[in-house]
Design a protein around this motif. Sequence first.
Motif, short mmCIF file in Angstrom:
data_model
loop_
_atom_site.label_atom_id
_atom_site.label_comp_id
_atom_site.label_asym_id
_atom_site.label_seq_id
_atom_site.Cartn_x
_atom_site.Cartn_y
_atom_site.Cartn_z
N TYR A 77 0.84 -1.20 0.00
CA TYR A 77 0.00 0.00 0.00
C TYR A 77 0.88 1.25 0.00
N ARG A 78 0.39 2.29 -0.65
CA ARG A 78 1.09 3.57 -0.57
C ARG A 78 0.94 4.14 0.84
N SER A 79 2.02 4.70 1.33
CA SER A 79 1.99 5.27 2.67
C SER A 79 2.35 6.76 2.59
N PHE A 80 1.36 7.60 2.82
CA PHE A 80 1.55 9.04 2.64
C PHE A 80 1.92 9.73 3.94
N ARG A 81 2.90 10.62 3.84
CA ARG A 81 3.29 11.45 4.97
C ARG A 81 2.50 12.76 4.93
N GLN A 82 2.59 13.52 5.99
CA GLN A 82 1.95 14.84 6.03
C GLN A 82 2.42 15.69 4.85
N SER A 83 3.72 15.60 4.55
CA SER A 83 4.26 16.42 3.47
C SER A 83 3.64 16.03 2.12
#
Lengths: 139, 139
Positions: free
Chosen positions: A35-41
């Motif tokens: 799965y893609r894991s998105f950061r706040q940035s």
Amino acid sequence: MNIGDVADLSGLPAKTIRYYEDIGLVAPLRSSNGYRSFRQSDVHKLAFLGRARALGFTIEDCRSLLKLYADTERASAEVKEIAEVHLERIDGKIAELTEMRATLSHLVKACAGDQRPDCPILADLAMENKADPGKKASG
Amino acid sequence: MNIGDVADLSGLPAKTIRYYEDIGLVAPLRSSNGYRSFRQSDVHKLAFLGRARALGFTIEDCRSLLKLYADTERASAEVKEIAEVHLERIDGKIAELTEMRATLSHLVKACAGDQRPDCPILADLAMENKADPGKKASG
DNA sequence: GTTGACCTTCCAGTTACTGGAGGCACCATC
DNA sequence: GATGGTGCCTCCAGTAACTGGAAGGTCAAC
């Protein structure tokens, strides 16, 4: 964060976010499950993209704007240049559409819009009033 | 007439004319050498298409308009309907562009456009003034 | 252990053309 | 009859920015 959450937060469809990754606008991490894991940035970037796109900037404009945003040494002149070019593009489009609108609304008003076949709209498109449809209009 | 002559007469590129044949908007004859052979009626049709496209009608609109034009029993109401829908489409686009234009020109004016990095355009896109970039703005 | 929501990739389609490759057809000239 | 230049042919790919859908893996709940 998974893509669904980011889609909710940024207002962009998940499909679009994947597409933006494809073309290198964002680069989320990956969890062990793939799965893609998105950061706040990443979320921030995507929201930025959403707003830039809403203002009509092209994807390539967006790419440049993101780069400038990331570069704290940028000159605001570069950003302004992009925006000004885009503004002119918009003005051009508005002018074009306004012309179309004028002609079209004129024709629509002239058309009875009833059961009879007579139609100024078609007549205009066919240039039925024009004797020689091959030369430029003289007027 | 060959395609080059028709291109000159109608103002449409030869490529576009071939494309219009592909999608069934015109059906020129063929000479024995395989060249397309256009009649006056074909040229007329293509000029019609050129004008309809210049007014921003979609290809599918054009198809309908050509059909109505050919049908002497048509009701002008049908033509008007197409034109009115298109007019609304145009109005929608103009409204959208006008909004973009307003925001953008505001930002452009606010931007110094010099060698310094400070840029209201980027600040706006990044929503730097916004404490919580995930909720809707309260104002 | 199975449902259902969510995620993955990949392929195709959208709009209206446009560019280019590879290859005949035609006409004039030598 | 060979050559050159222009015009025509078809077919394939690319454009902008996604969007839809198929086929299938993952996860949490019951």
